[in-house]
Design an enzyme around this catalytic site. Sequence first.
Site, short mmCIF file in Angstrom:
data_model
loop_
_atom_site.label_atom_id
_atom_site.label_comp_id
_atom_site.label_asym_id
_atom_site.label_seq_id
_atom_site.Cartn_x
_atom_site.Cartn_y
_atom_site.Cartn_z
N GLU A 1 37.28 51.27 41.57
CA GLU A 1 36.56 50.53 40.54
C GLU A 1 35.09 50.38 40.93
OE1 GLU A 1 38.92 46.80 39.95
OE2 GLU A 1 40.27 47.89 41.30
N TYR B 1 44.27 53.43 37.00
CA TYR B 1 45.12 53.71 38.16
C TYR B 1 45.40 55.20 38.16
CZ TYR B 1 46.60 48.77 38.79
OH TYR B 1 46.66 47.43 39.03
N ASP C 1 42.61 46.48 49.33
CA ASP C 1 42.18 45.82 48.09
C ASP C 1 40.80 45.23 48.38
OD1 ASP C 1 42.04 44.76 45.58
OD2 ASP C 1 43.71 43.36 45.81
N ASN D 1 36.51 41.70 39.17
CA ASN D 1 36.90 41.16 40.47
C ASN D 1 36.90 39.63 40.45
OD1 ASN D 1 37.55 41.21 43.37
ND2 ASN D 1 36.77 43.30 43.28
N ARG D 2 36.83 39.01 41.63
CA ARG D 2 37.13 37.59 41.75
C ARG D 2 35.88 36.72 41.87
NH1 ARG D 2 41.03 40.61 44.16
NH2 ARG D 2 43.18 40.07 43.56
N HIS E 1 39.22 50.20 35.12
CA HIS E 1 40.32 49.90 36.04
C HIS E 1 41.47 50.91 35.92
CE1 HIS E 1 42.98 47.50 38.53
NE2 HIS E 1 42.10 46.51 38.61
N HIS F 1 38.77 39.19 36.99
CA HIS F 1 38.58 40.20 35.94
C HIS F 1 38.32 39.58 34.56
CE1 HIS F 1 39.26 43.31 38.73
NE2 HIS F 1 40.56 43.44 38.64
#
Length: 353
Positions: free
Chosen positions: A317, A184, A252, A82-83, A182, A108
């Site tokens: 996640e 999908y 998100d 993440n950020r 991660h 990430h």
Amino acid sequence: MQASITQTAFGHLPDGRAATLTTLTNPNGLVVKITDFGGIITEIHAPDRHGVLADITLGFDTVAPYVKDSPYFGALIGRYGNRLRDGRFTLDGQPVQLPTNDGAHHLHGGALGYHRVLWRAIPFQEGDSVGVTLIYRSPDGEQGYPGTLDVTVVVELTAADELVVAFDAVTDKATPVNLTQHAYFNLAGGGDILGHLLRIDADTITPIDSTLIPTGELALVAGTAFDFRTPHPIGERIGNDEEQLRHGSGYDHNFVLNKPALRAMTLAARVHEPVSGRVLELFTEEPGVQFYSGNFLDGTLAGKGRTYGFRSGFCLEPQHFPDSPNQSTFPNTILRPGEEYATVSKYKFSVEK
């Protein structure tokens, strides 16, 4: 049917190194394929209510597209998932600057995070369980992070149709660590994911600003489009006029999981695709889960005979919270020498008749 493991070539990296694909098959016929490049899960073949297998994860046929341009399809994420705001944090009074790769922010682990390294892959079989152990030494200063971090990830497919992902890491200097997977998912095997029924056991989220960085608050989900405490179709409220949906261009967001204790293994989320009957359940020891609804997929990527259009996959996640090194009220993500980072998550696949 017996469990099995096979390994095949998966192409070459730009520097000539070979990537390998490991195929895990359990006694029930569930198939998971993992490459040593990025620890990426490239395929998951699961049966529907009629026993028909379909590939329920987004990805590519060879390693080349993952190297070139992939939105973290199936990848292991690190050193920090993440950020991180502006790519900066202060550690023991010292400022640390990381490269920015998501506008002004660090995402990430950086452009050359763990999703773009070649892991050492060791396959194993224990009875009816098959798996692969992935090992990587992340050197001091890699993508700006302090300390050499030794990471081991054990990915195991069990006879109970569970894909277990166990992370372990140690460091020689204090450093932030937040590792995740991660993948999908699209339980229908194609189309969009808006009709999937989602439940997340979370009373709150960590709301974000317009650049997707947490504000530091906790916001109750009650009365909002983020209330998945009972099942709702992903697409039911995704177009609501709510500030958080506008900020995320959909979902998100980090959901704060309801836990009896910080490290408790609990059922975080359940997804049911009603047409196929496929069910995915996520259990995790982590305090949060990032739910992402594929908002930036736009049809420009294709692989395995499919085009990945808008909201054609979702991510769950398991993680500590985004930007935690800059948020004193969030759970700690600093690993120190002599400590061990250890966390387990598992994805359970089943069918609802």
